[in-house]
Structures are given as C-alpha cells and as structure tokens.
Design an enzyme around this catalytic site. Structure first.
Site, PDB file in Angstrom:
ATOM      1  N   ARG A 154     -44.142  76.905  27.167  1.00 15.56           N
ATOM      2  CA  ARG A 154     -44.849  76.674  25.876  1.00 15.56           C
ATOM      3  C   ARG A 154     -45.331  75.427  25.510  1.00 15.56           C
ATOM      4  O   ARG A 154     -45.155  74.871  24.388  1.00 15.56           O
ATOM      5  CB  ARG A 154     -44.101  77.333  24.806  1.00 15.56           C
ATOM      6  CG  ARG A 154     -43.738  78.641  24.651  1.00 15.56           C
ATOM      7  CD  ARG A 154     -45.023  79.815  24.891  1.00 15.56           C
ATOM      8  NE  ARG A 154     -44.546  80.985  25.170  1.00 15.56           N
ATOM      9  CZ  ARG A 154     -44.322  81.232  26.243  1.00 15.56           C
ATOM     10  NH1 ARG A 154     -44.530  80.718  27.315  1.00 15.56           N
ATOM     11  NH2 ARG A 154     -43.851  82.616  26.578  1.00 15.56           N
ATOM     12  N   SER A 168     -44.445  84.736  17.614  1.00 13.62           N
ATOM     13  CA  SER A 168     -43.019  83.906  17.692  1.00 13.62           C
ATOM     14  C   SER A 168     -43.362  82.458  16.959  1.00 13.62           C
ATOM     15  O   SER A 168     -43.882  81.719  17.160  1.00 13.62           O
ATOM     16  CB  SER A 168     -42.351  83.762  18.895  1.00 13.62           C
ATOM     17  OG  SER A 168     -42.145  84.759  19.474  1.00 13.62           O
ATOM     18  N   GLU A 204     -42.807  77.031  17.579  1.00 13.26           N
ATOM     19  CA  GLU A 204     -43.896  77.227  18.415  1.00 13.26           C
ATOM     20  C   GLU A 204     -45.159  77.303  17.819  1.00 13.26           C
ATOM     21  O   GLU A 204     -46.263  76.798  18.430  1.00 13.26           O
ATOM     22  CB  GLU A 204     -43.640  78.740  19.126  1.00 13.26           C
ATOM     23  CG  GLU A 204     -44.681  79.006  20.414  1.00 13.26           C
ATOM     24  CD  GLU A 204     -43.941  80.203  20.997  1.00 13.26           C
ATOM     25  OE1 GLU A 204     -42.910  80.346  21.240  1.00 13.26           O
ATOM     26  OE2 GLU A 204     -44.989  81.193  21.469  1.00 13.26           O
TER      27      GLU A 204
HETATM   28  C1  LIG Z   1     -48.995  89.025  17.308  1.00 12.64           C
HETATM   29  C2  LIG Z   1     -48.979  88.005  18.423  1.00 12.64           C
HETATM   30  C3  LIG Z   1     -48.044  87.825  19.544  1.00 12.64           C
HETATM   31  C4  LIG Z   1     -48.194  86.601  20.151  1.00 12.64           C
HETATM   32  N1  LIG Z   1     -47.653  86.720  21.300  1.00 12.64           N
HETATM   33  C5  LIG Z   1     -47.583  85.510  22.106  1.00 12.64           C
HETATM   34  C6  LIG Z   1     -46.991  85.621  23.313  1.00 12.64           C
HETATM   35  O1  LIG Z   1     -46.549  86.487  23.894  1.00 12.64           O
HETATM   36  N2  LIG Z   1     -46.979  84.495  24.185  1.00 12.64           N
HETATM   37  C7  LIG Z   1     -47.478  83.327  23.799  1.00 12.64           C
HETATM   38  O2  LIG Z   1     -47.470  82.226  24.538  1.00 12.64           O
HETATM   39  N3  LIG Z   1     -48.260  83.202  22.513  1.00 12.64           N
HETATM   40  C8  LIG Z   1     -48.319  84.407  21.838  1.00 12.64           C
HETATM   41  N4  LIG Z   1     -48.845  84.043  20.578  1.00 12.64           N
HETATM   42  C9  LIG Z   1     -49.368  83.021  20.083  1.00 12.64           C
HETATM   43  C10 LIG Z   1     -50.817  82.977  20.461  1.00 12.64           C
HETATM   44  O3  LIG Z   1     -51.423  84.162  20.622  1.00 12.64           O
HETATM   45  C11 LIG Z   1     -51.226  81.939  21.486  1.00 12.64           C
HETATM   46  O4  LIG Z   1     -50.603  80.815  21.487  1.00 12.64           O
HETATM   47  C12 LIG Z   1     -52.522  81.915  21.699  1.00 12.64           C
HETATM   48  O5  LIG Z   1     -52.812  81.414  23.276  1.00 12.64           O
HETATM   49  C13 LIG Z   1     -52.990  80.776  20.770  1.00 12.64           C
HETATM   50  O6  LIG Z   1     -54.757  80.629  21.141  1.00 12.64           O
HETATM   51  P1  LIG Z   1     -55.633  80.178  19.985  1.00 12.64           P
HETATM   52  O7  LIG Z   1     -56.966  80.510  20.798  1.00 12.64           O
HETATM   53  O8  LIG Z   1     -55.461  81.317  18.880  1.00 12.64           O
HETATM   54  O9  LIG Z   1     -55.256  79.175  19.537  1.00 12.64           O
HETATM   55  P2  LIG Z   1     -55.243  78.411  18.104  1.00 12.64           P
HETATM   56  O10 LIG Z   1     -53.984  79.129  17.295  1.00 12.64           O
HETATM   57  O11 LIG Z   1     -56.596  78.572  17.408  1.00 12.64           O
HETATM   58  O12 LIG Z   1     -54.923  76.836  18.268  1.00 12.64           O
HETATM   59  C14 LIG Z   1     -53.563  76.440  18.813  1.00 12.64           C
HETATM   60  C15 LIG Z   1     -53.664  75.014  19.243  1.00 12.64           C
HETATM   61  O13 LIG Z   1     -54.451  75.040  20.187  1.00 12.64           O
HETATM   62  C16 LIG Z   1     -55.633  74.011  19.942  1.00 12.64           C
HETATM   63  N5  LIG Z   1     -56.940  74.463  20.549  1.00 12.64           N
HETATM   64  C17 LIG Z   1     -57.418  75.557  20.493  1.00 12.64           C
HETATM   65  N6  LIG Z   1     -58.420  75.658  21.346  1.00 12.64           N
HETATM   66  C18 LIG Z   1     -58.728  74.354  21.778  1.00 12.64           C
HETATM   67  C19 LIG Z   1     -59.434  73.923  22.836  1.00 12.64           C
HETATM   68  N7  LIG Z   1     -60.463  74.450  23.312  1.00 12.64           N
HETATM   69  N8  LIG Z   1     -59.159  72.653  23.046  1.00 12.64           N
HETATM   70  C20 LIG Z   1     -58.352  71.717  22.767  1.00 12.64           C
HETATM   71  N9  LIG Z   1     -57.503  72.376  21.843  1.00 12.64           N
HETATM   72  C21 LIG Z   1     -57.593  73.569  21.198  1.00 12.64           C
HETATM   73  C22 LIG Z   1     -55.698  73.766  18.311  1.00 12.64           C
HETATM   74  O14 LIG Z   1     -56.202  72.819  17.772  1.00 12.64           O
HETATM   75  C23 LIG Z   1     -54.318  74.025  18.106  1.00 12.64           C
HETATM   76  O15 LIG Z   1     -53.334  73.015  18.311  1.00 12.64           O
HETATM   77  C24 LIG Z   1     -48.944  85.176  19.660  1.00 12.64           C
HETATM   78  C25 LIG Z   1     -49.728  85.577  18.556  1.00 12.64           C
HETATM   79  C26 LIG Z   1     -49.633  86.504  17.656  1.00 12.64           C
HETATM   80  C27 LIG Z   1     -50.421  86.552  16.473  1.00 12.64           C
END
Ligand SMILES: Cc1cc2nc3c(=O)[nH]c(=O)nc-3n(C[C@H](O)[C@H](O)[C@H](O)COP(=O)(O)OP(=O)(O)OC[C@H]3O[C@@H](n4cnc5c(N)ncnc54)[C@H](O)[C@@H]3O)c2cc1C
Length: 318
Positions: free
Chosen positions: A182, A233, A310
């Site tokens: 992570r 998480s 996280e």
């Molecule tokens: C129900 C649920 C279950 C989940 N299960 C998991 C799991 O099993 N494993 C896991 O790893 N995660 C899990 N997550 C967390 C999340 O889904 C992941 O971390 C996901 O990959 C985040 O992607 P996002 O596009 O939503 O990022 P965001 O939440 O929009 O952003 C996260 C970070 O990335 C940055 N960012 C986003 N896009 C870019 C880009 N193009 N360039 C530079 N920076 C960027 C943002 O500024 C921020 O710092 C879960 C979330 C939920 C709601």
C-alpha cells in the site's frame, strides 16, 4: 490552514482555462465524488482530456500560483468539509479509455474505473487481474497506493507507468519506482500525475477465471459492510506477527481496544468490519477524523502499536 481562494483569482483562472478550451466545473460539492459521501464545496474542478491539456493546466496553475490537488475515484480519501483553499484536477477524456495492442498487452488510462475495466479484461479470458475487479476507484489512484487484495497487488502486473513530473512525461518500469505494501514513492512526493499504465497478461481458462471472479466477489461481500458509505480499510495492517506466527490485522487491534461500533456524529466504526469507518448519517470529515484519532490513541494504549492510516486526507480536516 490556508485561506479560501478569492473570487477574483478563480475568475482569472476560469478565463485562462476558457482560452485554452479546457473543461471545468464551478462550485462542486465533492461529497458526490467520494465513496464516503463526505466533502464540501470546491470552487473549481478542472478536467483535462489529454496529456497536452494536463501540461497546459499545470502551467496555468503555476502562473496563477494556485494550490491544487488531484482527485481520482475518491474511494481512498476523507475529503475536507471546506475544500475551498485549493482547486481540484480530475482527469477525463482519453484517460477514461483502455486499449489492447497485441495479445495480452493493455494500456489503461488513469481515469478508468477499476472494477468494470478489470472485470472486462478478465472476462475476455486474461488471468491475474480478477482481484482488481473488486477494488473501487480509478486506475491512477490504484497506482498511487499500489492497491491490492487477496494476495495480489497492482505493481505485480504493471509493465510500465506513464506519469508527469516536473513538466516531463516519464515512462518507468516498476523496478524503477519505489513501492511496497500500500505504498509507492508517488504517495510521498505528491509531485506526479499518473497518466496510465501498461500491463501484460496471459490467457487463462475462462471457466477458472469466472470462478475466481465469483470467489473474490463473495469473499468481499462476506467480509465487508455491504453498500455502506466508506473509504475501505482506514488503517494499514501493521505487518507484525502474533505468537501463532500469523500477521496481526488492524481490525483485530481496533476490536481489542473495544472500539467496534463506536460512534461520533454520523460516523461509526463498522460493527461488521472494524477497520472500516462508515458514514451512517450525515457524517462530516471532522466526525471521521475524531474516530481515526480515537483508534490511534486507544490501540496504542492497549497494544503499544501505532497504526498508520491507509486513507488519505484531502484538504484541511480539523
Ligand atoms: C469499499 C471499499 C473497499 C476497498 N478495498 C480496497 C482493497 O481491497 N485494496 C486496496 O488497495 N484499496 C481498497 N480500497 C481503497 C481504494 O479503493 C483504493 O485505494 C483505490 O485504488 C483508490 O483509487 P481512487 O481513484 O479512488 O483514488 P482517490 O481516492 O481519488 O485518490 C487517492 C490518492 O491518489 C491520488 N491520485 C488519484 N489519481 C491520481 C493520478 N492520476 N495521479 C496522481 N495522483 C492521483 C489522490 O490525490 C490521492 O492522494 C477500498 C475502498 C472502498 C471504498
């Protein structure tokens, strides 16, 4: 805390964006773009559609000296109740696409939705990405924190990451990018914009792939609060072994600290999975932050272990 951006600076920014024909939206309530459904009104979301536009936007931001942040699918974030001291960048257009070049080689844009994208690739008969079809959010966000589950993580699959840093488009292999559980160097540096990734996959047996998709979906449904507003998480597992040789999980520590089901305002430590905080009413970012601090404090008192978050904070959260 930094100051709200003045209307005149926003007006000037809009004029520059209009001149460059770059899309934007004004006064957007960020809760609609967050899986927590928490977040106040941001003065401007800028939505570049291709790499040239991203470069242009960054140059405009620099000239106007405006603070900005990048938002993906909003599924790993606690967004401020008052996100009015920065503007938001959100990739759009070509970044929402993925293409397959030759057998098994895919280029996946940073703004693609992970769940449908990796499900579609799996159902086309390519194996190894089934776990990603259960993770919400966008591919760019998944790269940032090396998203993973069920023993797999994104960096196991990546051939190259394409990103923008210091006005330069770079393409790097995973061994040239610091990464771990992570974690990636992008998380700390905060100076890179992920544009897309390339992955190389092998064909598999379609029945086995379908079975694996079903298995991962069922595992998720049985272990996580269903259809609840959360960011997954909240804390990383501390990677510490118990006496039985198994890893201790963050949820166990939170449970032992007696915090399962604890409430603050509209936020609750999930009774089903206590490493999740859920928005059960009209939770604010401050409510969630209160519970985060409570967990850090009580778990440390009870076990001597300092958990690490996280989820990330997007904007100031008092
Ligand atoms: C129900 C649920 C279950 C989940 N299960 C998991 C799991 O099993 N494993 C896991 O790893 N995660 C899990 N997550 C967390 C999340 O889904 C992941 O971390 C996901 O990959 C985040 O992607 P996002 O596009 O939503 O990022 P965001 O939440 O929009 O952003 C996260 C970070 O990335 C940055 N960012 C986003 N896009 C870019 C880009 N193009 N360039 C530079 N920076 C960027 C943002 O500024 C921020 O710092 C879960 C979330 C939920 C709601």
């Amino acid at each position: 805390m930094s100051q709200t951006i003045s209307e005149s600076r926003i007006r000037n920014l809009k004029e520059s964006l209009e001149l460059s024909k770059i899309s934007f939206r004004s006064e957007v309530r960020l809760s609609v773009l967050s899986s927590f459904k928490i977040g106040g009104i941001c003065p401007l979301i800028v939505e570049p559609e291709n790499t040239e536009q991203v470069l242009e936007v960054i140059s405009i931001f620099k000239k106007s000296e405006l603070p900005w942040k990048i938002l993906g699918g909003g599924s790993n974030l606690l967004i401020s109740d008052h996100p009015d001291n920065f503007v938001t960048l959100r990739l759009s257009g070509t970044f929402k696409k993925f293409d397959s070049f030759e057998e098994g080689r895919f280029r996946i844009g940073a703004a693609t939705n992970t769940t449908p994208t990796f499900r579609q690739i799996s159902q086309a008969g390519f194996r190894g990405v089934e776990f990603l079809s259960t993770i919400p959010g966008w591919t760019g966000g998944a790269v940032i924190q090396n998203a993973g589950c069920y023993g797999g993580e994104l960096f196991d699959l990546i051939q190259t990451v394409e990103f923008l840093r210091n006005d330069e488009v770079l393409i790097k292999k995973p061994n040239e990018i610091e990464h771990g559980y992570r974690f990636t160097e992008f998380l700390n540096r905060k100076d890179s914009i992920i544009l897309g990734i390339e992955i190389l996959l092998e064909k598999g047996n379609l029945e086995e792939i379908e079975e694996s998709l079903k298995d991962k979906r069922e595992r998720r449904n049985s272990s996580q609060p269903e259809n609840k507003k959360s960011a997954g998480s909240v804390f990383k597992n501390p990677k510490i072994l118990k006496e039985d040789g198994k890893e201790i999980k963050a949820w166990e520590l939170i449970d032992r600290a007696g915090l399962r089901g604890a409430f603050k305002g509209g936020a609750q430590i999930s009774p089903e999975h206590c490493n999740f905080i859920v928005n059960v009413g009209a939770a604010t970012a401050s409510d969630v932050n209160y519970l985060v601090e409570l967990v850090l404090d009580k778990v440390f008192q009870q076990s001597g272990i300092l958990l690490k978050r996280e989820i990330e904070y997007f904007g100031d959260i008092p």
